[in-house]
Design an enzyme around this catalytic site. Sequence first.
Site, mmCIF file in Angstrom:
data_model
loop_
_atom_site.group_PDB
_atom_site.id
_atom_site.type_symbol
_atom_site.label_atom_id
_atom_site.label_comp_id
_atom_site.label_asym_id
_atom_site.label_seq_id
_atom_site.Cartn_x
_atom_site.Cartn_y
_atom_site.Cartn_z
ATOM 1 N N ASP A 173 -22.141 13.490 -38.972
ATOM 2 C CA ASP A 173 -21.127 14.146 -39.798
ATOM 3 C C ASP A 173 -19.728 13.644 -39.427
ATOM 4 O O ASP A 173 -18.731 14.012 -40.057
ATOM 5 C CB ASP A 173 -21.233 15.670 -39.731
ATOM 6 C CG ASP A 173 -21.016 16.216 -38.331
ATOM 7 O OD1 ASP A 173 -20.905 15.418 -37.380
ATOM 8 O OD2 ASP A 173 -20.984 17.450 -38.176
ATOM 9 N N SER A 174 -19.670 12.724 -38.442
ATOM 10 C CA SER A 174 -18.416 12.013 -38.173
ATOM 11 C C SER A 174 -17.983 11.220 -39.407
ATOM 12 O O SER A 174 -16.853 10.752 -39.476
ATOM 13 C CB SER A 174 -18.576 11.066 -36.974
ATOM 14 O OG SER A 174 -19.714 10.242 -37.146
ATOM 15 N N GLU A 181 -26.060 20.945 -33.924
ATOM 16 C CA GLU A 181 -25.285 21.226 -32.716
ATOM 17 C C GLU A 181 -25.594 22.628 -32.214
ATOM 18 O O GLU A 181 -25.845 23.541 -33.014
ATOM 19 C CB GLU A 181 -23.777 21.111 -33.010
ATOM 20 C CG GLU A 181 -23.360 19.698 -33.383
ATOM 21 C CD GLU A 181 -21.858 19.562 -33.604
ATOM 22 O OE1 GLU A 181 -21.104 20.526 -33.342
ATOM 23 O OE2 GLU A 181 -21.445 18.481 -34.043
ATOM 24 N N ASP A 224 -27.333 14.299 -39.701
ATOM 25 C CA ASP A 224 -26.670 15.497 -39.159
ATOM 26 C C ASP A 224 -26.679 16.633 -40.172
ATOM 27 O O ASP A 224 -26.427 16.409 -41.358
ATOM 28 C CB ASP A 224 -25.201 15.166 -38.875
ATOM 29 C CG ASP A 224 -24.879 15.173 -37.403
ATOM 30 O OD1 ASP A 224 -25.616 15.803 -36.619
ATOM 31 O OD2 ASP A 224 -23.870 14.539 -37.033
ATOM 32 N N GLU A 252 -22.818 15.064 -25.349
ATOM 33 C CA GLU A 252 -21.507 14.463 -25.673
ATOM 34 C C GLU A 252 -20.398 15.016 -24.782
ATOM 35 O O GLU A 252 -20.322 16.236 -24.529
ATOM 36 C CB GLU A 252 -21.144 14.742 -27.147
ATOM 37 C CG GLU A 252 -19.755 14.194 -27.505
ATOM 38 C CD GLU A 252 -19.452 14.123 -28.995
ATOM 39 O OE1 GLU A 252 -20.312 14.483 -29.815
ATOM 40 O OE2 GLU A 252 -18.322 13.710 -29.317
ATOM 41 N N LYS A 276 -30.341 16.431 -37.111
ATOM 42 C CA LYS A 276 -29.670 16.795 -35.850
ATOM 43 C C LYS A 276 -28.827 18.038 -36.106
ATOM 44 O O LYS A 276 -28.242 18.169 -37.190
ATOM 45 C CB LYS A 276 -28.779 15.657 -35.345
ATOM 46 C CG LYS A 276 -27.962 16.030 -34.102
ATOM 47 C CD LYS A 276 -27.364 14.826 -33.407
ATOM 48 C CE LYS A 276 -26.034 14.367 -33.918
ATOM 49 N NZ LYS A 276 -24.947 15.375 -33.876
#
Length: 289
Positions: A67-68, A138, A106, A205, A136
């Site tokens: 999602d960057s 978080e 993501d 991270e 993925k």
Amino acid sequence: MSTTYVLDTSTSRAHPTPAPMKRLNIPGIRQRKVDGKTELPVVMLTAYTARQAQLLDAHCDLLLVGDSLGQVIYGLPSSVPVTLDMMCAHGAAVVRGSYHAAVVVDMPFGAYESSPQQAFESASRVLKETGCDAIKLEGGVAMAETVAFLTQRGIPVMGHVGLTPQAVNVLGGYNARGRSAAEAEKIIGDARAIAEAGAFAIVVEGVVEPLAVAITKAVPCPTIGIGASAQCDGQVLVTDDMLGMFERTPRFVKIYEHLAETISTAAANYAAEVRDRTFPGVEQTYQPK
Ligand code: KIV
């Protein structure tokens, strides 16, 4: 030998020559770590477009549609505004552009946190619309129930602990995590919880090196570090960072190329040729009267 591609316009699929190897699968990535050791480190890079995926595919075990892309592709201030529609469109492009690496997409902020059911609806849409291999998400202890819910229903999950960029508004920035003993303990607990819930790998991270090493020892699945430690079971970078596309890049990133300069020089040369009319013309037989 370099790979060349022929585009099938009816499917938008680019067929590579020479023929690629078989696509890696998620159980194979998980099984790289045996009894706490990973003989062959896991190589992951971000990809957001079909062409980028084609170029990275043969070199990577995993391509992450991160999602960057909010910042890298859309110029957004953080990943918070990224939508499920964006992730599905870019995820499908990366799957079309790759044959070898397993593709992980993501889950964007707001698409999975409220309940395991919400996460299943979003993740199943991502799998159906993109053809990716895994998603993925978080979070740690708070997401463990969701990770179990998804993995028990056929959706492989990669976890992400430590500096979790979607939580920037709670964390107050992008600084390294785990400097205090209490925070380090919490992050190890997060990693353990999602590993126990069935995550096949965990991105670690922005944590101090001893903590990354401790997490890697504490969980049975591979850890994939970014700004963490070379001792993780694998590494990931944002591809555009390591290609030198930005003026400002996180300190831990090794820059392998300086593409921003190359692109800007090419554009300047083109502009100069257009302006002084030395831009190459097309040979033609027609002669104006
Ligand atoms: O969004 C992303 O690119 C990521 C990586 C930095 C791990 O989550």
